[in-house]
Scaffold this active site. Structure first.
Site: not given
Ligand code: V0D
Length: 261
Positions: A35, A38, A40, A52, A82, A146, A209, A222
């Protein structure tokens, strides 16, 4: 994209600290609610999408450290059911991030023996997003290091509801009676059925939350909260969280289980 504006560098992870952590029980499964992206960006007068994008780089950094620590599963909440309510331009940008992430880092993930998985509903993802994630899952399916598990278009109540519906079908067909139903039947119907339950949940950015994240699976987990925003979440932050987890599990000293003892 905004990299030229944002010259940010992090010192390499402290090797001494790393080896101290490796002396003790490392959480097998870490789940993170990422979280504050935005906020940041807003603090820097940048559009939310810049946050993002920066958050995506944190994903790479934290994945590498988790792998070094010998964590078995890292689950990252990337997009909730959401999140579709956000402005279309923001959703469209987010849905491009898996492709961008994977085109930069998939070779590295393969090299580091990481296995990519996802949980969430694939159906309503744009085809370009789904295809990119599918390719990463396929290309890494035999890796043994991993497990990098992305929660993408994920909601926990829907996940539980689907599991319960499947059980109802089995009861209706006479395969199962209501009295036969155990907690394991529910656990086995969730998208995490093949994964251990999270030992440690981290949420960044000061919110405390669950926001419909892994409600069933977090029963004994935890929790660790930090005010740090996800793009600023450093290797040191993850090591703080793991050290705190290790202090807590030391305190239970063999009485681990339900935490009520
Ligand atoms: C934006 C912060 C990697 C949270 C991290 C579609 C919000 C960067 C992926 C990612 C997002 C997802 C699947 C995958 C490889 C990479 C990603 C989304 C948002 C939403 F197979 N970062 N990331 N996907 N953010």
């Amino acid at each position: 994209m905004f990299d030229k504006l944002l010259k940010r560098k992090e010192p390499p992870a402290d090797a001494g600290r790393l080896s101290a952590i490796l002396e003790e029980e490392v959480p097998a499964h870490i789940a993170i609610i990422m979280d504050g992206n935005g906020r940041w960006a807003k603090m820097r007068g940048l559009p939310r999408i810049a946050g993002h994008h920066e958050g995506m780089k944190t994903v790479r950094k934290i994945t590498r450290l988790a792998n070094q620590l010998g964590v078995e599963v890292l689950t990252l909440y990337a997009f909730s059911t959401e999140n579709w309510k956000r402005p279309k331009t923001e959703v469209d940008f987010l849905m491009r991030l898996p492709e961008e992430f994977l085109s930069s880092y998939l070779p590295e993930l393969v090299e580091e023996n990481v296995r990519v998985t996802m949980m969430g509903s694939e159906d309503s993802l744009p085809p370009h997003t789904r295809n990119a994630v599918r390719k990463a899952i396929d290309e890494t399916q035999d890796n043994t290091g991993l497990v990098l598990n992305f929660a993408l278009n994920y909601g926990s109540r829907a996940e539980i509801t689907d599991a319960v519906r499947e059980l109802a079908v089995r009861v209706a067909s006479g395969e199962l009676t209501p009295a036969d139903i155990t907690e394991d039947h529910i656990s086995d119907g969730l998208m995490t059925h093949s994964l251990p339950e999270p030992d440690l949940l981290i949420r960044t950015s000061g919110e405390e939350r669950l926001s419909n994240f892994m409600l069933w699976q977090l029963a004994y987990t935890e929790f660790w909260f930090t005010k740090t925003l996800w793009p600023d979440f450093s290797s040191d932050c993850l090591m703080d969280a793991v050290e705190d987890y290790q202090r807590r599990s030391r305190r239970y000293g063999g009485l681990k289980g339900d935490g009520m003892t």
